[in-house]
Design a protein around this motif. Structure first.
Motif, PDB file in Angstrom:
ATOM      1  N   ALA A   1      -1.681  -0.099 -12.610  1.00  0.00           N
ATOM      2  CA  ALA A   1      -1.112   0.928 -11.726  1.00  0.00           C
ATOM      3  C   ALA A   1      -0.512   0.338 -10.454  1.00  0.00           C
ATOM      4  O   ALA A   1      -0.006   1.076  -9.614  1.00  0.00           O
ATOM      5  CB  ALA A   1      -2.196   1.942 -11.351  1.00  0.00           C
ATOM      6  N   HIS A   2      -0.587  -1.001 -10.301  1.00  0.00           N
ATOM      7  CA  HIS A   2      -0.099  -1.683  -9.088  1.00  0.00           C
ATOM      8  C   HIS A   2      -0.791  -1.138  -7.842  1.00  0.00           C
ATOM      9  O   HIS A   2      -0.149  -0.870  -6.816  1.00  0.00           O
ATOM     10  CB  HIS A   2       1.416  -1.545  -8.966  1.00  0.00           C
ATOM     11  N   VAL A   3      -2.106  -0.983  -7.939  1.00  0.00           N
ATOM     12  CA  VAL A   3      -2.911  -0.468  -6.831  1.00  0.00           C
ATOM     13  C   VAL A   3      -3.749  -1.605  -6.255  1.00  0.00           C
ATOM     14  O   VAL A   3      -4.584  -2.176  -6.955  1.00  0.00           O
ATOM     15  CB  VAL A   3      -3.831   0.672  -7.305  1.00  0.00           C
TER      16      VAL A   3
ATOM     17  N   ILE B   1      -5.650   5.714   1.038  1.00  0.00           N
ATOM     18  CA  ILE B   1      -6.618   4.792   0.444  1.00  0.00           C
ATOM     19  C   ILE B   1      -7.903   5.560   0.162  1.00  0.00           C
ATOM     20  O   ILE B   1      -8.394   6.299   1.023  1.00  0.00           O
ATOM     21  CB  ILE B   1      -6.925   3.616   1.386  1.00  0.00           C
TER      22      ILE B   1
ATOM     23  N   ALA C   1      -6.411  -1.227 -11.972  1.00  0.00           N
ATOM     24  CA  ALA C   1      -5.667  -1.382 -10.723  1.00  0.00           C
ATOM     25  C   ALA C   1      -4.390  -2.186 -10.948  1.00  0.00           C
ATOM     26  O   ALA C   1      -3.337  -1.867 -10.377  1.00  0.00           O
ATOM     27  CB  ALA C   1      -6.543  -2.054  -9.676  1.00  0.00           C
TER      28      ALA C   1
ATOM     29  N   ILE D   1      -7.360   5.860  -8.822  1.00  0.00           N
ATOM     30  CA  ILE D   1      -6.170   5.218  -9.393  1.00  0.00           C
ATOM     31  C   ILE D   1      -5.338   6.232 -10.155  1.00  0.00           C
ATOM     32  O   ILE D   1      -4.109   6.295 -10.002  1.00  0.00           O
ATOM     33  CB  ILE D   1      -6.587   4.038 -10.292  1.00  0.00           C
TER      34      ILE D   1
ATOM     35  N   VAL E   1       0.877  -1.163   0.000  1.00  0.00           N
ATOM     36  CA  VAL E   1       0.000   0.000   0.000  1.00  0.00           C
ATOM     37  C   VAL E   1       0.917   1.217   0.000  1.00  0.00           C
ATOM     38  O   VAL E   1       1.428   1.625   1.047  1.00  0.00           O
ATOM     39  CB  VAL E   1      -0.938  -0.007   1.220  1.00  0.00           C
ATOM     40  N   GLY E   2       1.182   1.730  -1.184  1.00  0.00           N
ATOM     41  CA  GLY E   2       2.211   2.756  -1.299  1.00  0.00           C
ATOM     42  C   GLY E   2       3.548   2.151  -0.920  1.00  0.00           C
ATOM     43  O   GLY E   2       3.944   1.118  -1.449  1.00  0.00           O
TER      44      GLY E   2
ATOM     45  N   PRO F   1       0.643   6.727   2.937  1.00  0.00           N
ATOM     46  CA  PRO F   1      -0.213   6.289   1.832  1.00  0.00           C
ATOM     47  C   PRO F   1      -1.689   6.585   2.084  1.00  0.00           C
ATOM     48  O   PRO F   1      -2.188   6.459   3.207  1.00  0.00           O
ATOM     49  CB  PRO F   1       0.047   4.786   1.755  1.00  0.00           C
TER      50      PRO F   1
ATOM     51  N   CYS G   1      -3.652   7.181  -5.673  1.00  0.00           N
ATOM     52  CA  CYS G   1      -3.990   6.594  -4.382  1.00  0.00           C
ATOM     53  C   CYS G   1      -3.288   5.252  -4.220  1.00  0.00           C
ATOM     54  O   CYS G   1      -3.125   4.497  -5.185  1.00  0.00           O
ATOM     55  CB  CYS G   1      -5.504   6.418  -4.248  1.00  0.00           C
ATOM     56  N   ALA G   2      -2.890   4.953  -3.005  1.00  0.00           N
ATOM     57  CA  ALA G   2      -2.118   3.742  -2.738  1.00  0.00           C
ATOM     58  C   ALA G   2      -2.974   2.493  -2.783  1.00  0.00           C
ATOM     59  O   ALA G   2      -2.463   1.381  -2.972  1.00  0.00           O
ATOM     60  CB  ALA G   2      -1.436   3.849  -1.382  1.00  0.00           C
ATOM     61  N   ALA G   3      -4.286   2.636  -2.592  1.00  0.00           N
ATOM     62  CA  ALA G   3      -5.224   1.516  -2.653  1.00  0.00           C
ATOM     63  C   ALA G   3      -6.628   2.089  -2.768  1.00  0.00           C
ATOM     64  O   ALA G   3      -6.853   3.287  -2.558  1.00  0.00           O
ATOM     65  CB  ALA G   3      -5.107   0.617  -1.428  1.00  0.00           C
TER      66      ALA G   3
END
Length: 379
Positions: free
Chosen positions: A138-140, A93, A135, A107, A26-27, A91, A111-113
């Protein structure tokens, strides 16, 4: 500021063996896979008010928060996300219901999640695949958040109420929707206002998947009641190795939620202790207002930069023993306080001088600690 080990704080605590899970990020905060349990909270500001939101994020960060969630119920809130994310020290969310377009906005904002709720997934229609694709690119991570108050109507009808089985079925059902599209960067939260229902649900979930779990007793209540309920439920699960992030969801400012979460983790040996006050509850032997004295000691040492255990004791029965076991201690009687440092009596002072002498001895301990004064350290 470098934290100095005073060499006397609590003896080693045997920490729980953690449940094996997959790991996500998460981040810059790793979650699951044996990484440290993270403390979360949620802002109470209007997310569209970037300055107010960032001020609250700064406050919870200073209190020990690792990850923060912000509500995104409107287009104005979504539009504010880029500025908030860019300036947040931890981070962020995005908490999103009903409107899938805000997921993509979150996204894109960095945002980290993103948190979504199975009870509202029907509002997303056929866009789960599109969300999963965005997601993933973007690796979210996606957090699946299941609450008793927003459980899918079909599952309520099937189970009759928000049972542990209903909560778990709801969470795993939504996971399956994302899994169908090859997306498994998921974290799950199943919450309930009843601590033991929440415990049962998370135990069941832990048996049925290897996703990281976020723990919380939702709508736990006012600060006193809610903190106790949260400590009971989180303490049970964390002691069993279940749980990767936590939130103490009490009706109190976010900073207080974070403080409670940090104390719970420290009590289980899952986070380094900072200030710990060991004080007696009071009895007919007291010759000092121990409740007031303990509060004054806690206030005086708030923000002290080194781990410290202080015993504040009201009589000679347990006072000397507890004071010797702490970094600092005071054992009171007859209007005086016997001051202990490093297990030794260093002074006996009038009650009016107890706070000042404890602070003096604390600074002396810091000055004498190994490594103090070396390059890169600070007093």
């Amino acid at each position: 500021m470098t934290v100095i080990d005073l060499g006397l704080s609590a003896p080693p605590v045997q920490t729980p063996v953690r449940r094996r899970t997959r790991q996500l990020r998460v981040g810059d905060v790793p979650v699951g896979g044996g990484t440290p349990v993270s403390v979360q909270t949620m802002t109470t500001t209007n997310t569209a008010d970037v300055d107010a939101t960032l001020q609250q994020i700064a406050a919870v960060t200073a209190a020990g928060c690792d990850i923060v969630r912000v509500a995104v119920p409107s287009a104005d809130d979504a539009a504010a996300l880029p500025a908030t994310v860019a300036r947040s020290p931890i981070p962020v969310i995005a908490d999103i219901h009903f409107q899938p377009r805000y997921v993509f906005a979150a996204i894109d904002a960095g945002c980290a999640a993103v948190r979504v709720n199975p009870g509202n997934i029907k509002k997303f229609d056929d866009r789960v695949g599109e969300i999963a694709q965005a997601a993933s690119a973007a690796h979210v991570p996606i957090r699946i958040g299941v609450n008793a108050g927003s459980l899918d109507a079909r599952l309520l009808a099937k189970h009759g109420s928000a049972t542990p089985e209903a909560l778990v079925e709801s969470a795993l059902w939504e996971c399956s929707l994302f899994e169908e599209h090859g997306f498994t960067d998921l974290k799950i939260a199943v919450k309930h206002h009843d601590p033991m229902t929440m415990v049962a649900a998370n135990r069941l979930l832990a048996e049925r998947c290897d996703y990281p779990l976020h723990l919380g007793v939702t709508e736990a209540g006012p600060a006193f009641q809610g903190s106790i309920k949260s400590a009971v439920a989180l303490g049970i699960l964390l002691s069993e190795g279940i749980g990767d992030t936590i939130r103490v969801s009490v009706s109190a400012p976010p900073v207080e939620q974070v403080k409670a979460g940090c104390h719970i983790l420290a009590s289980l040996g899952l986070r380094p202790r900072k200030l710990e006050i060991v004080s007696c509850p009071g009895c007919g032997r007291l010759q000092v207002d121990i409740h007031r004295l303990a509060d004054r000691v806690e206030a005086a040492f708030t923000g002290f930069p080194h781990p410290l255990r202080i015993a504040v004791m009201g009589c000679v029965v347990n006072g000397p023993g507890e004071s010797r076991e702490a970094d600092l201690g005071v054992s009171c009687g007859n209007g005086k306080g016997q001051i202990f440092a490093r297990g030794q009596v260093v002074a006996t002072v009038p009650e009016s001088q107890i706070i000042d002498r404890l602070l003096e001895e604390a600074l002396r301990l810091a000055d004498d600690a190994p490594g103090n004064g070396e390059e890169g350290s600070a007093p």
